[in-house]
Design a protein around this motif. Structure first.
Motif, short mmCIF file in Angstrom:
data_model
loop_
_atom_site.label_atom_id
_atom_site.label_comp_id
_atom_site.label_asym_id
_atom_site.label_seq_id
_atom_site.Cartn_x
_atom_site.Cartn_y
_atom_site.Cartn_z
N ASP A 168 6.15 -11.26 -5.63
CA ASP A 168 6.14 -10.97 -6.68
C ASP A 168 5.06 -10.05 -7.12
O ASP A 168 5.05 -9.11 -8.09
CB ASP A 168 5.98 -11.89 -7.68
N ASP A 169 3.98 -10.25 -6.66
CA ASP A 169 2.62 -9.42 -6.63
C ASP A 169 2.55 -8.25 -5.96
O ASP A 169 1.51 -7.36 -6.00
CB ASP A 169 1.22 -10.21 -6.33
N LEU A 170 3.58 -7.73 -5.28
CA LEU A 170 3.44 -6.61 -4.60
C LEU A 170 4.32 -5.59 -5.41
O LEU A 170 5.52 -5.65 -5.48
CB LEU A 170 4.10 -6.57 -3.23
N PRO A 171 3.74 -4.61 -5.99
CA PRO A 171 4.36 -3.31 -6.78
C PRO A 171 5.30 -2.91 -6.17
O PRO A 171 5.33 -2.56 -4.92
CB PRO A 171 3.39 -2.69 -7.43
N GLY A 205 10.89 -0.70 14.28
CA GLY A 205 11.79 -1.90 14.34
C GLY A 205 11.77 -2.76 13.11
O GLY A 205 10.67 -2.81 12.31
N PRO A 206 12.76 -3.44 13.06
CA PRO A 206 12.74 -4.33 11.73
C PRO A 206 11.57 -5.11 11.73
O PRO A 206 10.90 -5.62 10.70
CB PRO A 206 13.93 -5.13 11.74
N GLU A 207 11.09 -5.71 12.89
CA GLU A 207 9.96 -6.80 13.09
C GLU A 207 8.66 -6.20 12.51
O GLU A 207 7.81 -6.64 12.07
CB GLU A 207 9.69 -7.22 14.50
N HIS A 208 8.43 -4.80 12.53
CA HIS A 208 7.24 -4.16 12.20
C HIS A 208 7.07 -4.14 10.60
O HIS A 208 6.01 -4.30 9.98
CB HIS A 208 7.20 -2.62 12.56
N VAL A 209 8.29 -4.22 9.94
CA VAL A 209 8.22 -3.99 8.57
C VAL A 209 7.96 -5.35 8.05
O VAL A 209 6.94 -5.67 7.20
CB VAL A 209 9.59 -3.73 7.82
N THR A 210 8.58 -6.45 8.73
CA THR A 210 8.28 -7.70 8.32
C THR A 210 6.69 -8.20 8.49
O THR A 210 6.24 -8.88 7.71
CB THR A 210 9.47 -8.77 8.96
N GLN A 211 6.31 -7.65 9.40
CA GLN A 211 4.94 -8.10 9.91
C GLN A 211 3.93 -7.47 8.96
O GLN A 211 3.02 -7.95 8.52
CB GLN A 211 4.45 -7.43 11.16
N LEU A 212 4.10 -6.21 8.26
CA LEU A 212 3.54 -5.69 7.50
C LEU A 212 3.50 -6.46 6.17
O LEU A 212 2.51 -6.33 5.38
CB LEU A 212 4.04 -4.13 7.23
N VAL A 213 4.75 -6.64 5.83
CA VAL A 213 4.90 -7.49 4.60
C VAL A 213 4.15 -8.57 4.53
O VAL A 213 3.52 -9.14 3.54
CB VAL A 213 6.33 -7.55 4.16
N LYS A 214 4.01 -9.41 5.51
CA LYS A 214 3.13 -10.63 5.88
C LYS A 214 1.84 -10.47 5.69
O LYS A 214 0.96 -11.01 5.08
CB LYS A 214 3.82 -11.46 7.21
N LEU A 215 1.43 -9.28 6.47
CA LEU A 215 -0.14 -8.78 6.37
C LEU A 215 -0.47 -8.53 4.86
O LEU A 215 -1.57 -8.80 4.59
CB LEU A 215 -0.45 -7.57 7.32
N GLN A 216 0.36 -7.98 4.18
CA GLN A 216 0.12 -7.60 2.71
C GLN A 216 -0.13 -8.78 2.12
O GLN A 216 -0.88 -8.70 1.27
CB GLN A 216 1.17 -6.70 2.24
N GLY A 217 0.91 -9.74 2.22
CA GLY A 217 0.75 -10.92 1.44
C GLY A 217 -0.69 -11.87 1.57
O GLY A 217 -1.00 -12.31 0.75
#
Length: 335
Positions: A127-130, A283-295
């Motif tokens: 929720d806190d990621l615009p 790859g899809p995993e790189h996007v999910t890694q970055l979302v986790k890192l941002q979180g």
């Protein structure tokens, strides 16, 4: 019902037009996304100017936009892994029968009020990621992240060079610092881009027009670059980067160009066992890694949003990116 979409019309005279089109209906395994933000990428510019062309597009019109974030609006029949109201970003493409189809290139993308997405391409965002920061994680951030961690396989304390500190390169500098590369040397002809590189974590920033560039790179590193990244997609950049490589150094081609690659000192390239590595997307995993890192607040994309403009100004946004007005990293469209 009708919605507004920025669509590329192919043919002898390519043109970007704002069209009114029917809001699509999601089928099985798909959802309808209410688009909240969509990034403008240099590859969109190249699609419009004809440098790039879709490989798998059926027909001669496509809604642009492969960097997309929004909320789930409508579920297709049988969809149970998403719910209405979910905040998501969309992977920049999908695999169909072993081939990579790119959103906004080979099928309709997110420069529109609504967009279809296969449910397995949804990535939940906190929720806190615009939305304006989430939308360009696929491609503008995930492409350099994949290039760094997978294609180049950068190790901590390896000296690296970044040619081109635009949308890809600016994130590349940030992510190389996260990966522990050192020193990070940014090379760009624009003074403002070099200043930005230093702000984003580069240790040094040099002008690509400097006749002493190679000497300065070797003075800073001792051995040359373990990895050099061409984020600009310019033939002269590649020729310049090759001669800055260390023994066993690798040049990673991230920016796209159809120009030939010239290796001026072929014997030295072979003797020092240097490498040329092509890279495309992530790859899809790189996007999910970055979302986790941002979180976890390891990365911050707030400085990357150069402007947020209405979808109706898509053509102006494309022109601003192409002409580098204001030295943008990412211009974001908001329907």
């Amino acid at each position: 019902m009708i919605m507004l979409a920025a669509r590329l019309h192919l043919g002898p005279q390519r043109r970007l037009e704002l069209d009114e089109v029917p809001i699509p209906e999601p089928g099985p395994d798909h959802v309808l996304i209410k688009v909240e933000a969509a990034g403008v990428c240099l590859s969109d510019v190249h699609l419009i100017d004809g440098t790039l062309s879709p490989l798998f597009l059926k027909g001669d019109v496509v809604t642009l936009g492969h960097e997309v974030a929004g909320t789930v609006h409508t579920l297709g029949p049988g969809v149970t892994t998403a719910k209405v109201g979910d905040r998501v970003l969309l992977q920049a493409g999908e695999i169909r029968d072993g081939a990579t189809f790119t959103r906004g290139v080979d099928y309709d993308g997110g420069w529109a009020e609504y967009s279809l997405a296969r449910v397995d391409t949804l990535v939940p965002i906190p929720d806190d990621l615009p939305f304006e920061q989430a939308c360009f994680i696929p491609d503008a951030v995930s492409t350099p992240w994949a290039a760094i961690t997978a294609t180049a396989d950068v190790k901590p304390a390896e000296p690296v060079g970044v040619w081109g500190v635009g949308g890809l390169g600016a994130h590349g500098v940030q992510l190389l610092r996260l990966a522990g590369a050192a020193p990070i040397i940014a090379i760009d002809p624009l003074p403002a881009a070099r200043e930005r590189a230093l702000e984003f974590g580069a240790d040094l920033a040099f002008d690509s027009a400097d006749p002493d560039l190679r000497a300065k790179v070797f003075a800073a590193t001792g051995t040359g670059l373990a990895a050099a990244f061409d984020f600009a997609g310019v033939a002269s950049v590649r020729e310049q980067a090759i001669v800055c490589l260390a023994p066993l150094g690798r040049l990673v081609l991230v920016g796209l160009t159809d120009k030939p690659i010239t290796i001026a000192y072929g014997t030295a390239f072979s003797f020092f066992q240097q490498q040329l590595r092509g890279h495309y997307g992530s790859g899809p995993e790189h996007v999910t890694q970055l979302v986790k890192l941002q979180g976890l607040k390891r990365v911050d994309f707030s400085r990357s949003v150069s402007a947020v403009v209405p979808l109706s100004d898509a053509a102006k946004a494309v022109h601003a990116l192409e002409s580098k007005e204001g030295n943008p990293i990412r211009i974001v469209l908001k329907p």
